[in-house]
Write a protein that holds these residues in place. Structure first.
Motif, mmCIF file in Angstrom:
data_model
loop_
_atom_site.group_PDB
_atom_site.id
_atom_site.type_symbol
_atom_site.label_atom_id
_atom_site.label_comp_id
_atom_site.label_asym_id
_atom_site.label_seq_id
_atom_site.Cartn_x
_atom_site.Cartn_y
_atom_site.Cartn_z
ATOM 1 N N VAL A 1 -0.915 2.590 -8.297
ATOM 2 C CA VAL A 1 0.021 3.701 -8.515
ATOM 3 C C VAL A 1 -0.471 4.945 -7.783
ATOM 4 O O VAL A 1 0.300 5.625 -7.090
ATOM 5 N N VAL A 2 -1.753 5.263 -7.923
ATOM 6 C CA VAL A 2 -2.315 6.439 -7.244
ATOM 7 C C VAL A 2 -2.219 6.265 -5.733
ATOM 8 O O VAL A 2 -1.822 7.186 -5.006
ATOM 9 N N LEU A 3 -2.562 5.084 -5.232
ATOM 10 C CA LEU A 3 -2.519 4.820 -3.796
ATOM 11 C C LEU A 3 -1.108 4.974 -3.237
ATOM 12 O O LEU A 3 -0.897 5.615 -2.203
ATOM 13 N N PHE A 4 -0.133 4.415 -3.963
ATOM 14 C CA PHE A 4 1.241 4.442 -3.469
ATOM 15 C C PHE A 4 1.906 5.801 -3.663
ATOM 16 O O PHE A 4 3.049 5.997 -3.249
ATOM 17 N N SER A 5 1.209 6.730 -4.274
ATOM 18 C CA SER A 5 1.764 8.087 -4.368
ATOM 19 C C SER A 5 1.777 8.766 -3.001
ATOM 20 O O SER A 5 2.513 9.738 -2.784
ATOM 21 N N PHE A 6 0.964 8.237 -2.053
ATOM 22 C CA PHE A 6 0.972 8.818 -0.697
ATOM 23 C C PHE A 6 0.961 7.765 0.408
ATOM 24 O O PHE A 6 1.143 8.098 1.578
ATOM 25 N N VAL A 7 0.799 6.485 0.068
ATOM 26 C CA VAL A 7 0.828 5.399 1.046
ATOM 27 C C VAL A 7 2.104 4.586 0.846
ATOM 28 O O VAL A 7 2.497 4.316 -0.292
ATOM 29 N N GLN B 1 13.318 1.305 -12.361
ATOM 30 C CA GLN B 1 13.704 0.411 -11.276
ATOM 31 C C GLN B 1 12.668 0.406 -10.157
ATOM 32 O O GLN B 1 12.408 -0.634 -9.538
ATOM 33 N N VAL B 2 12.054 1.549 -9.904
ATOM 34 C CA VAL B 2 10.981 1.607 -8.907
ATOM 35 C C VAL B 2 9.804 0.758 -9.346
ATOM 36 O O VAL B 2 9.230 0.000 -8.550
ATOM 37 N N VAL B 3 9.414 0.866 -10.601
ATOM 38 C CA VAL B 3 8.305 0.060 -11.118
ATOM 39 C C VAL B 3 8.608 -1.425 -10.964
ATOM 40 O O VAL B 3 7.761 -2.209 -10.503
ATOM 41 N N LYS B 4 9.817 -1.823 -11.321
ATOM 42 C CA LYS B 4 10.203 -3.233 -11.199
ATOM 43 C C LYS B 4 10.162 -3.698 -9.748
ATOM 44 O O LYS B 4 9.605 -4.766 -9.453
ATOM 45 N N VAL C 1 4.936 0.001 -19.814
ATOM 46 C CA VAL C 1 3.597 0.586 -19.712
ATOM 47 C C VAL C 1 3.422 1.332 -18.393
ATOM 48 O O VAL C 1 2.853 2.428 -18.351
ATOM 49 N N LEU C 2 3.917 0.762 -17.301
ATOM 50 C CA LEU C 2 3.692 1.338 -15.970
ATOM 51 C C LEU C 2 4.576 2.549 -15.669
ATOM 52 O O LEU C 2 4.185 3.428 -14.896
ATOM 53 N N THR C 3 5.759 2.600 -16.262
ATOM 54 C CA THR C 3 6.681 3.697 -15.941
ATOM 55 C C THR C 3 6.080 5.075 -16.241
ATOM 56 O O THR C 3 6.134 5.971 -15.377
ATOM 57 N N PRO C 4 5.490 5.311 -17.412
ATOM 58 C CA PRO C 4 4.878 6.626 -17.636
ATOM 59 C C PRO C 4 3.703 6.909 -16.699
ATOM 60 O O PRO C 4 3.447 8.066 -16.369
ATOM 61 N N VAL C 5 3.004 5.847 -16.267
ATOM 62 C CA VAL C 5 1.894 6.038 -15.328
ATOM 63 C C VAL C 5 2.427 6.544 -13.988
ATOM 64 O O VAL C 5 1.880 7.477 -13.392
ATOM 65 N N VAL C 6 3.511 5.920 -13.511
ATOM 66 C CA VAL C 6 4.139 6.371 -12.265
ATOM 67 C C VAL C 6 4.629 7.806 -12.411
ATOM 68 O O VAL C 6 4.445 8.642 -11.514
ATOM 69 N N GLU C 7 5.251 8.121 -13.537
ATOM 70 C CA GLU C 7 5.738 9.483 -13.758
ATOM 71 C C GLU C 7 4.592 10.497 -13.790
ATOM 72 O O GLU C 7 4.780 11.664 -13.450
ATOM 73 N N THR C 8 3.418 10.049 -14.206
ATOM 74 C CA THR C 8 2.259 10.945 -14.274
ATOM 75 C C THR C 8 1.707 11.265 -12.890
ATOM 76 O O THR C 8 1.378 12.419 -12.592
ATOM 77 N N PHE C 9 1.626 10.255 -12.034
ATOM 78 C CA PHE C 9 0.957 10.425 -10.740
ATOM 79 C C PHE C 9 1.905 10.713 -9.577
ATOM 80 O O PHE C 9 1.455 11.202 -8.535
ATOM 81 N N TRP C 10 3.168 10.387 -9.713
ATOM 82 C CA TRP C 10 4.124 10.623 -8.626
ATOM 83 C C TRP C 10 5.026 11.802 -8.976
ATOM 84 O O TRP C 10 5.375 12.013 -10.132
ATOM 85 N N ARG D 1 8.931 11.889 -4.877
ATOM 86 C CA ARG D 1 8.315 10.649 -4.391
ATOM 87 C C ARG D 1 8.966 9.426 -5.035
ATOM 88 O O ARG D 1 9.209 8.413 -4.363
ATOM 89 N N ILE D 2 9.256 9.496 -6.313
ATOM 90 C CA ILE D 2 9.901 8.376 -7.004
ATOM 91 C C ILE D 2 11.245 8.056 -6.354
ATOM 92 O O ILE D 2 11.551 6.896 -6.073
ATOM 93 N N LEU D 3 12.033 9.093 -6.107
ATOM 94 C CA LEU D 3 13.351 8.874 -5.501
ATOM 95 C C LEU D 3 13.210 8.381 -4.060
ATOM 96 O O LEU D 3 13.986 7.525 -3.612
ATOM 97 N N GLU D 4 12.242 8.908 -3.338
ATOM 98 C CA GLU D 4 12.008 8.464 -1.962
ATOM 99 C C GLU D 4 11.704 6.962 -1.923
ATOM 100 O O GLU D 4 12.268 6.221 -1.116
ATOM 101 N N VAL D 5 10.820 6.517 -2.795
ATOM 102 C CA VAL D 5 10.478 5.086 -2.840
ATOM 103 C C VAL D 5 11.691 4.269 -3.266
ATOM 104 O O VAL D 5 11.981 3.218 -2.678
ATOM 105 N N TYR D 6 12.405 4.752 -4.264
ATOM 106 C CA TYR D 6 13.585 4.020 -4.740
ATOM 107 C C TYR D 6 14.582 3.784 -3.606
ATOM 108 O O TYR D 6 15.070 2.664 -3.412
#
Length: 245
Positions: A47-53, A126-129, A147-156, A160-165
């Motif tokens: 999750v941290v890595l994909f916040s900028f990669v 949907q991004v997490v999935k 479990v992962l959705t709040p983690v993504v919301e914390t680090f992204w 960024r979430i919309l960009e990836v989506y």
């Protein structure tokens, strides 16, 4: 005396066996907890890595590429995606995107009231999935998604979430991401999408293999127009502020 000694020996043997089983159970539990911690750390690292990669292809995308012999996809940064498309996707899929922390509790309550057939997944879910998990309705995936959705919301960031989506969403069979979709349907790029084109692309997201943006049914036309209106509304009332540069 011999009988008492035999009973004492048997009790000691049973006690030793019970103690051994407890030690084994404790070891097994310890290794299981270490395994879970390792898996959790691995996903947090991703999750941290994909916040900028740029994330690689997800499981579903890989499966479709194998099935079809290839897919259309080209990653584009957010500044090369039309704001019309950004707002249309949010208006269509998750109008409260800027207001929630990954789960839209209002929509979840409505879904429960109206029956389980009505979806309430946010763009974050949907991004997490699409990036980390697999498609399907089994409880193991749903639990990992929760479990992962709040983690993504914390680090992204929301941007960024919309960009990836918009870069991983499916728009037709073998067509993934908004750049490939814009070229596939309209012969243009993602930066040049008009409000009408963006509305129609957003309208096909729930059923990308059954709907067309370039040859729209009456439903897609109506839905696309409604989404374009909704996109204008969320811009006017500030619900697009979290992702607009």
């Amino acid at each position: 005396m011999a009988k008492r000694a035999a009973k004492s020996t048997a009790r000691k043997s049973r006690g030793a066996a019970l103690s051994s089983r407890r030690r084994l159970a404790g070891l097994a539990l310890g290794w299981a907890l270490r395994g879970l911690a390792a898996v959790a750390a691995f996903f947090v690292l991703l999750v941290v890595l994909f916040s900028f990669v740029t994330p690689p292809r997800g499981i579903y995308m890989i499966a479709e590429a194998r099935r079809l012999g290839g897919i259309e996809r080209e990653w584009v940064p957010m500044n090369r995606i039309s704001p019309n498309m950004q707002r249309a996707a949010v208006a269509a899929e998750d109008a409260n995107f800027c207001l929630h922390w990954g789960f839209d509790m209002i929509e979840i309550r409505r879904a429960l009231d109206q029956g389980s057939s009505r979806g309430a997944s946010t763009i974050s879910q949907q991004v997490v999935k699409n990036v980390f998990l697999w498609h399907g309705r089994n409880w193991s995936r749903k639990a990992m998604e929760a479990v992962l959705t709040p983690v993504v919301e914390t680090f992204w960031s929301k941007r960024r979430i919309l960009e990836v989506y918009l870069n991983v969403a499916e728009f037709d069979e073998g067509v993934f991401g908004i750049e490939a979709a814009a070229r596939h349907y309209f012969g243009t790029d993602a930066a040049s999408l008009s409000p009408q084109q963006a509305g129609r692309l957003a309208a096909i997201l729930p059923d990308p293999k059954g709907r067309s943006a370039s040859n729209p049914s009456d439903f897609v036309r109506r839905r696309g127009a409604a989404i374009a209106d909704g996109a204008a509304t969320i811009r006017a009332d500030g619900r697009s502020a979290c992702f607009e540069g």
